[in-house]
Scaffold this motif. Structure first.
Motif, PDB file in Angstrom:
ATOM      1  N   ALA A  35     -19.483  -7.410 -28.076  1.00  0.00           N
ATOM      2  CA  ALA A  35     -19.058  -8.029 -26.808  1.00  0.00           C
ATOM      3  C   ALA A  35     -17.546  -8.229 -26.785  1.00  0.00           C
ATOM      4  CB  ALA A  35     -19.780  -9.365 -26.618  1.00  0.00           C
ATOM      5  N   ILE A  36     -16.981  -8.703 -27.903  1.00  0.00           N
ATOM      6  CA  ILE A  36     -15.530  -8.902 -27.985  1.00  0.00           C
ATOM      7  C   ILE A  36     -14.807  -7.561 -27.886  1.00  0.00           C
ATOM      8  CG2 ILE A  36     -13.649  -9.679 -29.468  1.00  0.00           C
ATOM      9  CD1 ILE A  36     -15.592 -11.770 -30.610  1.00  0.00           C
ATOM     10  N   ALA A  37     -15.335  -6.540 -28.586  1.00  0.00           N
ATOM     11  CA  ALA A  37     -14.724  -5.215 -28.535  1.00  0.00           C
ATOM     12  C   ALA A  37     -14.709  -4.682 -27.112  1.00  0.00           C
ATOM     13  CB  ALA A  37     -15.474  -4.250 -29.459  1.00  0.00           C
ATOM     14  N   GLY A  38     -15.755  -4.993 -26.343  1.00  0.00           N
ATOM     15  CA  GLY A  38     -15.787  -4.565 -24.939  1.00  0.00           C
ATOM     16  C   GLY A  38     -14.647  -5.163 -24.137  1.00  0.00           C
ATOM     17  N   VAL A  39     -14.326  -6.436 -24.401  1.00  0.00           N
ATOM     18  CA  VAL A  39     -13.199  -7.089 -23.709  1.00  0.00           C
ATOM     19  C   VAL A  39     -11.886  -6.440 -24.135  1.00  0.00           C
ATOM     20  CG1 VAL A  39     -11.934  -9.255 -23.413  1.00  0.00           C
ATOM     21  CG2 VAL A  39     -14.438  -9.267 -23.475  1.00  0.00           C
ATOM     22  N   TYR A  40     -11.705  -6.253 -25.438  1.00  0.00           N
ATOM     23  CA  TYR A  40     -10.472  -5.642 -25.930  1.00  0.00           C
ATOM     24  C   TYR A  40     -10.288  -4.236 -25.352  1.00  0.00           C
ATOM     25  CZ  TYR A  40     -10.203  -9.346 -29.497  1.00  0.00           C
ATOM     26  OH  TYR A  40     -10.103 -10.554 -30.151  1.00  0.00           O
ATOM     27  N   HIS A  41     -11.371  -3.481 -25.311  1.00  0.00           N
ATOM     28  CA  HIS A  41     -11.303  -2.119 -24.768  1.00  0.00           C
ATOM     29  C   HIS A  41     -10.936  -2.153 -23.287  1.00  0.00           C
ATOM     30  CE1 HIS A  41     -12.930   1.884 -23.529  1.00  0.00           C
ATOM     31  NE2 HIS A  41     -12.450   2.230 -24.708  1.00  0.00           N
TER      32      HIS A  41
END
Length: 509
Positions: A35-41
């Protein structure tokens, strides 16, 4: 001839300071990181997976010495007698990667990284020698837009994983403002750092640096000991809760006053806080520059809709690491939990970061501006469990029982159809002789459904599907009449197996 001594069996134990992670822990962490990686991406950051091993020279913060070569890190010498170590964070490897590949990377370079880090430190409650970090950094720009973006992205990441607005705040300060306050009290930053190998360093240089560092560490205790406690620690010292006396830094009251004014500068509004900070730094050019940077960050955040309900200027944020050179920030969770003695307290910080413009220069000799944030993965997972966003008993797979070991192909066909339909499933692979043991296995796996096909069912072209969740609920509290009205086992045609299992799982969720 004496018999050879029998080799003792190794003891099955986890090394001190380490831990094992099982099913739910691993899947919950992976889901949160995704979920965090989705925000960063979404913010345009690229993933980077660097080596878990770095040269000790590249890590820089901890260097081998005669008495303890692996001080602070897990280090060893390779076949070329070069010192190597497991990485202790994800920032030092980034500095090395950027310096090594800068000609092939875009500028600025925006990356995120997630993975374990290792620290050779004394373990304690909740403090392990291996833990996960989740970082995002922008390298190659001095623009305050990068700092504002990191803060906004951190707020979005917290909300994405299940921390609602109102339960967190991102607090922002600037080390330049603090440097300006120290300038005012006569502790101007020296150009020569205190290093015993520096033959040109004077005693007064070393003293000034030591005092500055001590002041920084003391200010970082403001949240724990309050204004009066910080004053005591800055001046003559204080007695802690255990009765032990902690020596003070040795500042005079006149020197401590501006520091405390700075720490208590937070006003009712952002404008009031910034005005208080201007007064705290006086004529210090460095301090004035820091206040201007905070003003710019505030303006950029407000333009994106991030007000003080989510991101706020707070002078009490210092950050302990010495390599920060400008804005610093922390994400604090504001909801209350009960400690081990049943006392209410706020959950506290789960992430932190700031601007570090000097780290890459260790490799290149040229200053490269950079800013980043690191999320404490275990801390954030604990917070999500406190909020009930994750946790509880994880659901296991559907279990296809084995009634006739000679028909294993039939059971594998069933499990294959379930998996093709996206349903987690497995065939029981233990000894099928005792059917009761198969059901105990399904219970231990927290299986929602069991599939049963004996010889009679095979001949009639049907299967038995047992709803294990409903069955447990009925067994616990239902009357005989309720049990008859709510059967927990169904007989369906073999070709309706997948459809019926999906219906049951949908009703359970």
């Amino acid at each position: 001839m004496a018999k050879p001594k029998k080799q003792p069996r190794p003891k099955a134990e986890t090394p001190k300071g380490f831990r094992d992670y099982f099913g739910a822990d691993v899947t919950e962490r992976a889901a949160m990181l995704n979920a965090i990686a989705g925000v960063y991406h979404r913010y345009g950051f690229d993933a980077l997976e660097s080596s878990a091993v770095e040269t000790v020279e590249a890590l820089g913060k901890f260097l081998p010495d005669v008495d303890r070569p692996n001080e602070g890190v897990f280090a060893w010498q390779d076949e070329d007698e070069k010192w190597l170590a497991l990485r202790y964070d994800l920032t030092a490897p980034l500095a090395r990667v950027y310096a090594q590949h800068r000609n092939d990377l875009p500028t600025p370079y925006r990356r995120y990284a997630m993975g374990p880090v290792w620290r050779n430190e004394k373990p304690g409650p909740g403090r392990f020698r291996q833990f996960y970090q989740c970082d995002a950094d922008t390298v190659g720009t001095a623009s305050m837009a990068a700092d504002a973006e990191i803060c906004a992205m951190l707020a979005d990441a917290l909300e994405e994983v299940g921390i609602p607005r109102g339960d967190y705040v991102v607090r922002v300060n600037n080390r330049k403002v603090l440097e300006g306050v120290l300038d005012r009290i006569g502790l101007a930053k020296t150009k020569i750092q205190a290093n015993p190998k520096d033959l040109d360093a004077t005693v007064s240089d070393a003293y000034d640096v030591a005092i500055r560092n001590a002041v920084m560490r003391t200010i970082d205790k403001f949240d724990k000991v309050g204004e009066s406690g910080v004053r005591e620690l800055l001046t003559t010292g204080r007695e802690d809760a255990s009765g032990a006396f902690i020596d003070g830094v040795g500042l005079s009251d006149a020197q401590a006053d501006p520091v405390l004014v700075f720490l208590t500068s937070k006003g009712e509004s952002t404008a009031e806080t910034l005005a208080n900070l201007r007064a705290a730094v006086g004529t210090s050019e460095r301090g004035i520059e820091g206040v201007k940077e905070l003003e710019e960050i505030t303006t950029l955040l407000e333009a994106q809709g991030y007000g003080p309900d989510r991101i706020v200027i707070d002078p009490s944020v210092v950050r302990g690491l010495g390599y920060y050179t400008g804005p610093v920030f922390e994400a604090e969770l504001t909801f209350e939990i009960l400690d081990e003695k049943g006392r209410p307290r706020q959950f506290g910080s789960v992430a932190g970061g700031g601007r570090y413009d000097d780290l890459v220069a260790r490799f290149t000799g040229q200053q490269v501006p950079a800013v980043g944030v690191s999320i404490g993965v275990d801390r954030l997972l604990a917070a999500l469990r406190e909020k009930g966003r994750i946790g509880g008993e994880a659901q296991g797979p559907v279990v296809v029982t084995v009634m006739d070991r000679d028909r294993m192909a039939d059971y594998q066909a069933m499990v294959g159809e379930l998996r093709q339909a996206g349903i987690r499933a497995e065939v029981y692979l233990g000894n099928p002789k005792n059917f009761g043991n198969q059901m105990k296995y399904a219970d231990r796996r927290s299986s929602p459904v069991a599939i049963i096909e004996g010889g009679d069912e095979k001949a009639r072209g049907v299967v038995q599907i047992k709803d294990l969740i409903l069955g447990a609920q009925i067994a616990e509290s239902a009357t005989l009449e309720e049990w008859k009205e709510r059967p927990s086992q169904y007989e369906v045609p073999r070709d309706q197996l997948v459809e019926k299992v999906r219906d049951i799982l949908t009703g359970q969720s």
